[in-house]
Design a protein around this motif. Sequence first.
Motif, short mmCIF file in Angstrom:
data_model
loop_
_atom_site.label_atom_id
_atom_site.label_comp_id
_atom_site.label_asym_id
_atom_site.label_seq_id
_atom_site.Cartn_x
_atom_site.Cartn_y
_atom_site.Cartn_z
N PRO A 182 0.81 -1.22 0.00
CA PRO A 182 0.00 0.00 0.00
C PRO A 182 0.84 1.27 0.00
N PHE A 183 0.50 2.20 -0.82
CA PHE A 183 1.08 3.56 -0.82
C PHE A 183 2.59 3.54 -1.01
N ARG A 222 -0.62 8.53 -7.62
CA ARG A 222 -1.04 9.36 -6.49
C ARG A 222 0.12 10.20 -5.99
N VAL A 257 0.19 13.30 -7.83
CA VAL A 257 -0.90 14.20 -7.45
C VAL A 257 -0.58 14.91 -6.15
N ALA A 310 -6.38 14.88 -11.76
CA ALA A 310 -6.84 13.68 -11.06
C ALA A 310 -8.35 13.75 -10.82
N LYS A 311 -9.03 12.64 -10.96
CA LYS A 311 -10.48 12.58 -10.70
C LYS A 311 -10.65 12.29 -9.22
N THR A 312 -11.35 13.18 -8.53
CA THR A 312 -11.25 13.19 -7.06
C THR A 312 -11.73 11.90 -6.40
N ASN A 313 -12.76 11.27 -6.93
CA ASN A 313 -13.24 10.08 -6.22
C ASN A 313 -13.03 8.80 -7.02
N SER A 314 -11.97 8.77 -7.79
CA SER A 314 -11.73 7.61 -8.65
C SER A 314 -10.42 6.93 -8.24
N ILE A 315 -10.57 5.82 -7.54
CA ILE A 315 -9.40 5.02 -7.20
C ILE A 315 -9.66 3.58 -7.60
N CYS A 316 -8.62 2.83 -7.65
CA CYS A 316 -8.72 1.39 -7.91
C CYS A 316 -9.11 0.71 -6.59
N ALA A 317 -9.95 -0.30 -6.67
CA ALA A 317 -10.43 -0.97 -5.45
C ALA A 317 -9.36 -1.83 -4.80
N THR A 320 -3.18 0.82 -4.65
CA THR A 320 -3.17 2.23 -4.21
C THR A 320 -2.26 3.13 -5.03
N TYR A 333 -4.54 7.61 -9.02
CA TYR A 333 -5.87 8.19 -9.10
C TYR A 333 -6.32 8.10 -10.54
N PHE A 340 -7.21 17.67 -3.17
CA PHE A 340 -5.82 17.34 -2.81
C PHE A 340 -5.07 18.54 -2.21
N HIS A 376 0.87 9.65 2.58
CA HIS A 376 1.87 9.70 1.52
C HIS A 376 3.23 10.15 2.04
N ARG A 414 0.87 5.55 7.03
CA ARG A 414 0.77 4.64 5.89
C ARG A 414 0.31 3.25 6.32
N THR A 437 -6.80 0.68 2.46
CA THR A 437 -6.34 0.97 1.10
C THR A 437 -7.43 1.43 0.14
N ASN A 438 -8.62 0.90 0.26
CA ASN A 438 -9.63 1.30 -0.72
C ASN A 438 -10.77 2.08 -0.10
N ILE A 453 -12.02 5.70 0.63
CA ILE A 453 -11.94 7.16 0.52
C ILE A 453 -13.35 7.72 0.61
N CYS A 454 -13.43 8.99 0.86
CA CYS A 454 -14.70 9.70 0.85
C CYS A 454 -15.08 9.96 -0.61
N ALA A 455 -16.36 9.88 -0.91
CA ALA A 455 -16.79 10.05 -2.30
C ALA A 455 -16.74 11.50 -2.75
N THR A 469 -11.31 14.95 -0.77
CA THR A 469 -10.06 14.22 -0.99
C THR A 469 -9.08 14.31 0.19
#
Lengths: 419, 419, 419, 419
Positions: free
Chosen positions: A62-63, A114, A117, A134-141, A144, A147, B63, B118, B131, B136-137, B139-141, B144
């Motif tokens: 992670p991260f 990330r 970003v 970066a799309k604010t609420n778009s992460i991979c499930a 990490t 974005y 961000f 980060h 960290r 890991t997955n 986040i707030c919708a 950021t």
Amino acid sequence: MKVLTPPMGWNSWDCYGAAVTEDIVRANAEYMAKNLKQFGWEYVVVDIQWSEPDAKTHEYSPFTELCMDEYSRLIPAVNRFPSSEGGKGFGPLAEYVHSLGLKFGIHIMRGIPRQAVHRNTPILGSDHTAREIAKTNSICAWNTDMYGVDPDKEGAKAYYDSIFALYAEWGVDFIKCDDICRELPHEEGELVLLSESLRNCGRDMIVSLSPGPALLEKAELYKQTSNMWRITDDFWDKWDLLYNMFERCEKWSCHTGAGHWPDADMLPVGAIRQDYSPENRTAFTFDEQKTMMTLWSIFRSPLMIGAEMTKFDDETLSLLTNPDILGMLKNARHSHQVWRRNIDGAEVILWVAVNSEGGVYAAVFNAGEKEIETAIPLTDIELYETYSVTELWSGESFRNTDTLKVKIPSHGAEAFLIV
Amino acid sequence: MKVLTPPMGWNSWDCYGAAVTEDIVRANAEYMAKNLKQFGWEYVVVDIQWSEPDAKTHEYSPFTELCMDEYSRLIPAVNRFPSSEGGKGFGPLAEYVHSLGLKFGIHIMRGIPRQAVHRNTPILGSDHTAREIAKTNSICAWNTDMYGVDPDKEGAKAYYDSIFALYAEWGVDFIKCDDICRELPHEEGELVLLSESLRNCGRDMIVSLSPGPALLEKAELYKQTSNMWRITDDFWDKWDLLYNMFERCEKWSCHTGAGHWPDADMLPVGAIRQDYSPENRTAFTFDEQKTMMTLWSIFRSPLMIGAEMTKFDDETLSLLTNPDILGMLKNARHSHQVWRRNIDGAEVILWVAVNSEGGVYAAVFNAGEKEIETAIPLTDIELYETYSVTELWSGESFRNTDTLKVKIPSHGAEAFLIV
Amino acid sequence: MKVLTPPMGWNSWDCYGAAVTEDIVRANAEYMAKNLKQFGWEYVVVDIQWSEPDAKTHEYSPFTELCMDEYSRLIPAVNRFPSSEGGKGFGPLAEYVHSLGLKFGIHIMRGIPRQAVHRNTPILGSDHTAREIAKTNSICAWNTDMYGVDPDKEGAKAYYDSIFALYAEWGVDFIKCDDICRELPHEEGELVLLSESLRNCGRDMIVSLSPGPALLEKAELYKQTSNMWRITDDFWDKWDLLYNMFERCEKWSCHTGAGHWPDADMLPVGAIRQDYSPENRTAFTFDEQKTMMTLWSIFRSPLMIGAEMTKFDDETLSLLTNPDILGMLKNARHSHQVWRRNIDGAEVILWVAVNSEGGVYAAVFNAGEKEIETAIPLTDIELYETYSVTELWSGESFRNTDTLKVKIPSHGAEAFLIV
Amino acid sequence: MKVLTPPMGWNSWDCYGAAVTEDIVRANAEYMAKNLKQFGWEYVVVDIQWSEPDAKTHEYSPFTELCMDEYSRLIPAVNRFPSSEGGKGFGPLAEYVHSLGLKFGIHIMRGIPRQAVHRNTPILGSDHTAREIAKTNSICAWNTDMYGVDPDKEGAKAYYDSIFALYAEWGVDFIKCDDICRELPHEEGELVLLSESLRNCGRDMIVSLSPGPALLEKAELYKQTSNMWRITDDFWDKWDLLYNMFERCEKWSCHTGAGHWPDADMLPVGAIRQDYSPENRTAFTFDEQKTMMTLWSIFRSPLMIGAEMTKFDDETLSLLTNPDILGMLKNARHSHQVWRRNIDGAEVILWVAVNSEGGVYAAVFNAGEKEIETAIPLTDIELYETYSVTELWSGESFRNTDTLKVKIPSHGAEAFLIV
């Protein structure tokens, strides 16, 4: 890029997870050039996390810190890919693969790192920064690193143009893009943007979308933006996943062809999960592997070998180099399931396809738990005369017959050419 | 913390969004102390983004850089909250609010700052780092700033203990925790962890969960982990949102009481959206505002004023200081909707509650588009004698009656005490 | 019964509803024998309510009295079918149709007449009565004639054996069975029982199941119990129903062939709804009729003419007697949709099929609201050379081409043979 | 008809199914008059199939012949109800029940007898016939006696007027109407028509709707058309059904009162299922029976005894004649569940209600599998002083307490009056 046959190659994921290294890639490329190339195998693909110095197994850190150039673009970790030193990226490795008569591919994740970003690093060819696109609420499930990129933001196109320009410069032939297949409709805009940048980058590259399951109602979009897209989540060496693939292939069969291929995922054969132990081998029986190769081939899925190839035994090699089965992969047209039926207590599945070079292909699968022996009338596939029939795995032939005589062990398959 | 009546106070969101400053908070606290305190109003709450130096309006800056101490804990931006200078945090402001005889509250987001993750900064009282505890997955919708905290990770409890210790030290009385109400069941573990740290921090604080809509099937969990929880997404000055609240209140009414309050959200009255223009005023008619106050009070929702209070006109002040309506808020018990019915073409809604000091409350709402005039038999609320009935907004009384005689304009309400 | 091509014929429903009479049937049979037989048309089918003396239009008479023999079996109403007098049933009419070189079909409803159940009349070849075999909660949703038969009851098989014995004796070639297609899974047992009785009755009869939409997940069962099954509710002369059929055909295409045919329903062409007015004609434009014939043919739906045939105009006759289109119906194999795509603002749909006599069929449909003119590369259907292409409606040919050049009006279609 | 307390009585279903006879009804009425009347029990209800001569058990006879008058109206079977001879219907039996100081009720099915429809018999006070008013696709899912009546047909109102005129003439006080509760929204029109006819028939009758589960979203309609409606399918002596009732009661509690009562169904106590064996007794433990009586009473469900009362043992009699529990049934107001919580491994449920004569009721249920012993603070029900508390089953009292001290066996309950 329009491809006439389903792509065939090797990918590092099943055997090395996030941790493949340059010497492994070279060794497998050399093996492929020597033993598989003549059967049509050509792509050598470096899978996920090649920019991460500390990757060890199939697990993600992670991260974690990634290797990145000054324009927010990920580059290979030099400790794992020494030839990339001095900013040369995958150029030298691609060149070596090409020198073997093969093609070179890499994995990428949708989006922007990330770390770019949060550090607000620049985008090449743009006044904008990583933070701005970066799309604010778009992460991979499940990872990490990135974005998503917001296609509506200025600078987004410049970013995608910049990464594909880099890959073109390296000589990449195949892009496996992750976190962008089952993610529709949310990330549809990013897929369209990405595929346009890629198509205009000046080099032909195959585009492979992952992970599945893809959405059937988005079939037209996958066809228009990619060459192949995954119809399942990660496929591994378990019978229930293989069993489940029959239904997926049934649904997707009419979307196969003309440069776009629903992708049943990699072939977990031979020595896989090598990052955990060099002793690991596939849990599939050989009959199950024949079922897999038969279904993938008549359905015309892309074929990506998951094994450490240098450890192939003869049986596995034979599985992947049967010219008649691979001929079916290339020449089958209009493939579809015919029926799925209980015969003597076993579930039997019949597929059919036209052979573009003449005749008809058929495949019979025994999804049941015991051997079956039966004769399937050719009238079931609307052939009303007598024919010559050849079983493609055994080479056995019958003349003047109006049936497919099968004797198939549990979880096994037979494939036929009927002329 | 067990509270006997629904919390009453002021919150900066409706008027200043992410951009409230210390002087505004002080001015509103002073106004409350002078004009509202005697009616039961007591909480002064600083809403979201108080650690962000550059916040300007209701919009969030993706961000953006936040003010943070060396232990990954957010602290007030000194440019906006000057008294926090020198590491004093909200201590001085809380002290001032207390000096006015009021209570002080702050907004927090579930999780740990992404910038801490980060940069991999330390956690107070722990060998672990930001960290290591981030989920890991998660986040707030819509914001950021944070990653969720994974309750299964070592260091997670230490982090939550450390932030509530800080808030206790500052003298905080009320925590509005965001991104943790409708986020169940995914983030249930983090809610439980957070509420335990808070309860054990050594200072009594009200816990308010946001945003809604809360999940009805999680009612018992909200009761056990908090004092109030939002039953809607952000409520604003639009009739359809107010109309919609009747059904929400109907469903949640049996979960009200004994220190836990389903929360119908802030009261968007008076001068709101001041960050966009000082001319802005609520779009609700005064009848709609009476409907809102009547429903919130008989349902016993917490009451949080959304206005810049120093700009109150007399009518708005009267709305919020009617002692009989606020008496209903405090003394109503076992409130519930009785029926919802078409009368002469208008939708009429009847609520009832027991008055813990004697008698019965009833409220009649006209959700239709025209005035209604009717008499509702008291037998509808199972009162079979004749009674004295007082309408609480007008003060008008009737003796020896067996009906509620109502004449209500469109979108208006009447409230009754029946003894 | 195994049939090699989709059944082609005429059915009385679209033109006469529940009220067709013997003289109409004879006149249409005569017309077919003279004008259509040579193109493959052969079935003449009497639709619903032939046992009801008072039927007048497409509407049903609730709980009306039906003609029935002493064994609970419905028989033709003599006032409408005079040749059935004296217990001869449909024997004489079938004999006449056969004398013209055609085949004869009738409609039946699943179940046993309610009047038999309430009068408790006997079942032939059984000690049981109608009351004992009726399924208590099984009725048709739109017709009051029958109760379902409970396949678990003794006497149920005897009843179905007895009715098919009667139809075999009459010389029936085609059974359209209603209230038994979309009624799965509830009535699955009755379907299986019925189909077994029918198959063992001693005479070959086509079995057609109605009404649709059939359930895709029951495809294997329909194949095993019938020759054709409806994939829609009643199809009439409205564009939205026709437009909707593309998606239905796409889903069902892989279940077509080898004696089992998903059925897109009757062709509402020419003089239909004659029971309401002899002036009535189809509301489809001729382009829409060509679209219908093209889709039905490449998909290989059974074709059942809905018109009063003696009133055919030349255009309608030409529509139904184009030998190349009907050739596609007979020889297409492995048909499927290729894509569905926006071209210049119009929705264009491409289908493909293999011609069992050599070459490939393709059909292009313009589902949009304006004419389109475009060239579709043959590579879209995986043909990578140049070919001779003939448009089947116009007969126009192109040599050495690698595209399909189309110019299609709104709602129209073109069909191609590519060799 | 407006009733002030939930109806209390006896119904023949649980003990005699479809087969009760006049002598049984008389014997039970006599027992009630002597032993239960003084506690508020008053209704004696003859359940389903009283017009069927051959009924033997709880099972229904498909398509059986029923006793009917010349106007399509069902009448009692004389062999089972001898006093109805000579067209007197239930008049003499109702008169006898009235003579004991009790009230008389009957069961009816929504609709008109199928035998009337198929024979096309007349409707009293109308030119129309049974066939003309039947709703063509409306049948009961579990009983073959009736067709629904189509409220849009002329003659429909005349039919319902005619049957309720007959029941009024007989002296009926209570109508349990079946096949009309969970059948909404389909049969909503028939419910409205029926309830209007009944209300205008000239005699006050309670209307009870069956079977459940009723639809929560139709609560207002049930209130307006009936006095009680079933919130479950048939309730029997099984713990899972009783356990399940807590959630049903929670949802329906706010719809109780003022003459309309969500109905938790009959009480399967004592000697039930007597039609199968006179030895049969309820499978509920006595603790479970106390739980049932406590929940039904605080929730204020109608109470209908299911037993053959003449076989009551002392314990069962005591269960049904506890004046404090029955007082709670009558005087509880605004009942609702407070919480449902795990205490020491057992699921504990707390209900509260206001006593209209002063004080507060509470009930504590142990839904777990082991005894619990705990003290529940009265603050949970918002009582913040000390009180006198009496447990209603044991009569035990505590003074000056601020808790409910409970010791409850598995599946048991305690009930409290707090003043």
